[in-house]
Write a protein that holds these residues in place. Structure first.
Motif, short mmCIF file in Angstrom:
data_model
loop_
_atom_site.label_atom_id
_atom_site.label_comp_id
_atom_site.label_asym_id
_atom_site.label_seq_id
_atom_site.Cartn_x
_atom_site.Cartn_y
_atom_site.Cartn_z
N MET A 5 0.84 -1.21 0.00
CA MET A 5 0.00 0.00 0.00
C MET A 5 0.87 1.26 0.00
N ALA A 6 1.91 1.24 0.82
CA ALA A 6 2.80 2.41 0.91
C ALA A 6 3.49 2.66 -0.44
N GLY A 7 3.97 1.57 -1.06
CA GLY A 7 4.63 1.71 -2.36
C GLY A 7 3.68 2.26 -3.41
N THR A 8 2.45 1.75 -3.37
CA THR A 8 1.46 2.20 -4.36
C THR A 8 1.18 3.69 -4.19
N LEU A 9 0.93 4.10 -2.96
CA LEU A 9 0.59 5.51 -2.72
C LEU A 9 1.78 6.43 -3.03
N LEU A 10 2.95 6.00 -2.55
CA LEU A 10 4.15 6.82 -2.75
C LEU A 10 4.47 6.99 -4.25
N PHE A 11 4.46 5.88 -4.95
CA PHE A 11 4.85 5.95 -6.37
C PHE A 11 3.74 6.49 -7.26
N SER A 12 2.49 6.53 -6.74
CA SER A 12 1.42 7.13 -7.54
C SER A 12 1.68 8.62 -7.73
N LEU A 13 2.39 9.23 -6.78
CA LEU A 13 2.70 10.66 -6.90
C LEU A 13 3.62 10.92 -8.10
N LEU A 14 4.38 9.91 -8.48
CA LEU A 14 5.25 10.04 -9.65
C LEU A 14 4.58 9.47 -10.91
N ALA A 15 3.84 8.37 -10.70
CA ALA A 15 3.28 7.66 -11.86
C ALA A 15 2.15 8.44 -12.53
N ILE A 16 1.29 9.09 -11.73
CA ILE A 16 0.13 9.78 -12.31
C ILE A 16 0.56 10.98 -13.17
N PRO A 17 1.47 11.82 -12.69
CA PRO A 17 1.93 12.90 -13.59
C PRO A 17 2.59 12.37 -14.86
N LEU A 18 3.36 11.29 -14.73
CA LEU A 18 4.00 10.72 -15.92
C LEU A 18 2.94 10.20 -16.90
N ALA A 19 1.93 9.54 -16.34
CA ALA A 19 0.85 9.02 -17.19
C ALA A 19 0.15 10.16 -17.93
N TYR A 20 -0.03 11.27 -17.25
CA TYR A 20 -0.69 12.43 -17.87
C TYR A 20 0.16 12.97 -19.03
N ILE A 21 1.45 13.06 -18.78
CA ILE A 21 2.36 13.55 -19.83
C ILE A 21 2.30 12.61 -21.04
N LEU A 22 2.33 11.31 -20.76
CA LEU A 22 2.30 10.33 -21.85
C LEU A 22 0.98 10.38 -22.63
N ALA A 23 -0.10 10.73 -21.92
CA ALA A 23 -1.41 10.79 -22.58
C ALA A 23 -1.57 12.05 -23.39
N ARG A 24 -0.99 13.14 -22.95
CA ARG A 24 -1.29 14.44 -23.54
C ARG A 24 -0.20 15.02 -24.45
N LYS A 25 1.04 14.74 -24.15
CA LYS A 25 2.11 15.43 -24.87
C LYS A 25 2.69 14.57 -25.99
N LYS A 26 3.15 15.28 -27.01
CA LYS A 26 3.87 14.59 -28.08
C LYS A 26 5.33 14.97 -27.96
N PHE A 27 6.20 14.01 -27.91
CA PHE A 27 7.63 14.32 -27.82
C PHE A 27 8.43 13.15 -28.37
N ARG A 28 9.69 13.42 -28.61
CA ARG A 28 10.56 12.37 -29.16
C ARG A 28 10.73 11.25 -28.14
N PHE A 29 10.89 10.06 -28.59
CA PHE A 29 11.14 8.88 -27.75
C PHE A 29 9.95 8.51 -26.86
N LYS A 30 8.75 9.04 -27.20
CA LYS A 30 7.59 8.71 -26.38
C LYS A 30 7.29 7.20 -26.45
N SER A 31 7.40 6.63 -27.66
CA SER A 31 7.15 5.20 -27.81
C SER A 31 8.15 4.39 -27.01
N LEU A 32 9.39 4.89 -27.00
CA LEU A 32 10.44 4.20 -26.26
C LEU A 32 10.10 4.18 -24.76
N ILE A 33 9.63 5.33 -24.28
CA ILE A 33 9.28 5.42 -22.85
C ILE A 33 8.09 4.52 -22.55
#
Lengths: 348, 248
Positions: free
Chosen positions: B51-79
């Motif tokens: 539970m702690a790992g999930t909550l802690l890493f959600s603070l990093l994972a959710i913003p990254l997911a948003y960037i991946l959903a919304r932004k176009k940038f080089r190496f996005k497929s790689l990421i």
């Protein structure tokens, strides 16, 4: 109030090219054009949702290019997906007020909802609203946002006729209250009904901007003429004759006698389909223009028929059903069309 | 009919081993195992570290997911591909990879030492190992959730005077919340059940999967069955509760 200056923008394989536009405060400006010509793209560029590759946008005397969307005080309302689906009508209207940390939120929400006639549906969720009700709520939200310019992207396209008429009244009232409106549509009747000024868009270009009357009286391209429903529109050159008051209009495939004050030069010529008669033989008399052609199509009109005759170019002729069928006419038959020189409307 | 039969056979394949756990574990051994402090501690450790790992890493994972959903940038497929790597590599290898990063010889391990934090053989190491193998579930679900939010709604919100941060928290996040919650549950459940990576980073304190493995290797199947059955029951119960809550 709003000046668009040499705006160009490329989106995938489509581009807006060198758009220039000036909209005064209180104007009801309609951007008219077929689907996919770049109307919505221009609207989003004005709103700041897209960044132009070239050009400037000025609003209220200020250069907008570097001003973030949220500080532009421009509200955009789309055809569908107009409301936030997880918020009820009240919360939708209150959204901009909360975003701006405004006071007296409830009072302002009720005032805006009353103005647009949605005050009795404050608790409803967007999914339970009709298209017209959703648009009213969206307009109320824009009023609450305090914007004095609304950008409307086909706001009447997906609603029923009754709601459409009611919303037109609402939009006119909002415009009269001092709100400048830029409205995108492909429906020229909507444009006539609402606009004080119209801009015609074609393939990413703004091809004609003028008052509603001028656009419909004197279209400046075949596209505009055809788009707004004008038939028998030709572009050509007029020349005077030495021994006649008649002028000769010459286009690529046809020469027409016309009466005009213009002597020479490039002109547009329009002939009302009702001014043309159709016959099996050349009509004798004062009529100066006679062309032999073949009936290409027959289409029912609200009254009578519109017959398309190919005389090298397509000509539309408006006749009664009785007259048409009594002459034994049908598709493929060779006929004559006849019209007076005075029936030609020529302008440059 | 054929599809129903094939589907039924697959369901049986999933249900049969779990049912076997309960049918083969004598009831008398249940009470004894439940009362065992080491079993309780292991299950509790698995639950809270995951539970702690999930909550802690959600603070990093959710913003990254948003960037991946919304932004176009080089190496996005790689990421996007990189995010799935923890799923496809053997989890023992994942554990060794994590150990390499958090051991006392590593920069992170030395930095943790400086602040008095022990990573290897410690719940904090377990959290990192669990998060490493389970984070793709959250990122992928959240990214899909954000992708499903019409960008137009965010644009409207911006035009109404809301800042991008406000738009994220009042429009994007609530509208993607169902997918995000689903991703959080999956990440938590996957992390909790992790054995391979965790056992390399921390054999002790023992998480439930490590404890079950140790009982199996030291005392045999009969002794490990009740512990496994209890852990599965607790996990399933919480999993079902969270699923029900998230759908409301």
């Amino acid at each position: 109030m709003l000046i668009v200056e040499n705006i160009s923008l490329m989106v995938e394989d489509f581009s807006l090219n060198n758009i220039n536009l000036s909209i005064e405060k209180g104007d009801y400006f309609v951007l008219l054009g077929l689907s996919g010509v770049g109307k919505s793209l221009l609207l989003e560029t004005i709103a700041g949702l897209r960044t132009p590759s070239e050009g400037n946008i000025f609003l209220r005397g200020k250069l907008l290019n570097s001003i973030p969307i949220q500080n532009r005080q421009i509200s955009i309302v789309y055809q569908d997906l107009v409301l936030f689906p997880h918020l009820n009508v009240y919360e939708n209207i209150a959204y901009p007020l909360k975003a701006m940390h405004a006071g007296d939120i409830e009072e302002k929400v009720i005032a805006a909802a009353t103005q647009t006639g949605i005050a009795d549906k404050m608790e409803r969720m967007p999914a339970s609203l009709s298209g017209g009700e959703a648009q009213r709520a969206a307009l109320a939200r824009s009023i609450a946002a305090g914007s004095d310019i609304f950008l409307l992207d086909e706001p009447l396209s997906s609603i029923d006729l009754k709601s459409k008429n009611e919303l037109r009244i609402l939009l006119r009232n909002l415009n009269r209250s001092g709100i400048t409106i830029v409205h995108v549509t492909h429906d020229y009747e909507e444009a006539i009904s609402l606009a004080t000024k119209i801009g015609i868009m074609e393939n990413g270009k703004l091809v004609h901007v003028d008052t509603t009357e001028e656009i419909f009286e004197h279209p400046k391209s075949e596209f505009v003429a055809h788009f707004i429903g004008i038939k028998n529109f030709l572009r050509g050159r007029i020349t005077k004759q030495t021994d006649s008051d008649l002028k000769i209009f010459v286009s690529e495939k046809i020469e027409i006698f016309c009466l005009s004050e213009l002597d020479e030069g490039n002109v547009f010529l329009m002939i009302d389909p009702k001014e043309i008669s159709i016959s099996n033989t050349v009509l004798e008399g004062s009529i100066r223009n006679h062309f032999k052609g073949r009936i290409k199509d027959i289409a029912p009109a609200r009254l009578g028929l519109v017959v398309t005759v190919d005389i090298g170019v397509d000509f539309a002729v408006h006749v009664s059903k009785d007259a048409f069928y009594s002459l034994g006419m049908n598709v493929g038959k060779d006929v004559w069309i006849n019209f007076k020189a005075s029936s030609c409307k020529v302008y440059n | 009919m054929v599809f129903a039969f094939l589907g039924g056979a697959l369901l049986l394949f999933i249900i049969a081993p779990i049912a076997g756990l309960y049918l083969n574990a004598p009831l008398s051994s249940w009470t004894e195992t439940v009362a065992d402090k080491s079993v309780q501690d292991s299950i509790w450790l698995s639950l809270w570290t995951s539970m702690a790992g999930t909550l802690l890493f959600s603070l990093l994972a959710i913003p990254l997911a948003y960037i991946l959903a919304r932004k176009k940038f080089r190496f996005k497929s790689l990421i996007n591909g990189l995010i799935d790597v923890p799923i496809i590599i053997p989890h023992s290898a994942a554990g060794i990879a994590v150990l390499g990063v958090i051991s006392r010889d590593s920069v992170l391990g030395q930095a943790a030492d400086l602040v008095g934090l022990k990573l290897v053989g410690n719940p904090s190491g377990i959290i990192l190992a669990m998060a490493f193998v389970s984070i793709p579930f959250l990122i992928n679900a959240a990214r899909d959730g954000f992708c499903a939010v019409p960008e137009r709604l965010e644009k409207i919100a911006l035009s109404l005077g809301a800042s991008p941060v406000r738009v994220f928290f009042t429009i994007s996040l609530p509208l993607a919340s169902r997918s995000i919650v689903s991703g959080l549950i999956m990440m938590w459940a996957r992390g909790m059940s992790e054995f391979g990576a965790v056992v390399i980073v921390a054999y002790n304190p023992q998480t439930a999967p490590v404890m079950i493995f140790e009982r199996f290797t030291s005392f045999g199947l009969k002794y490990s069955l009740p512990a496994a059955a209890i852990f599965v029951a607790v996990s399933l119960l919480i999993f079902i509760i969270l699923r029900v809550i998230s759908k409301k």
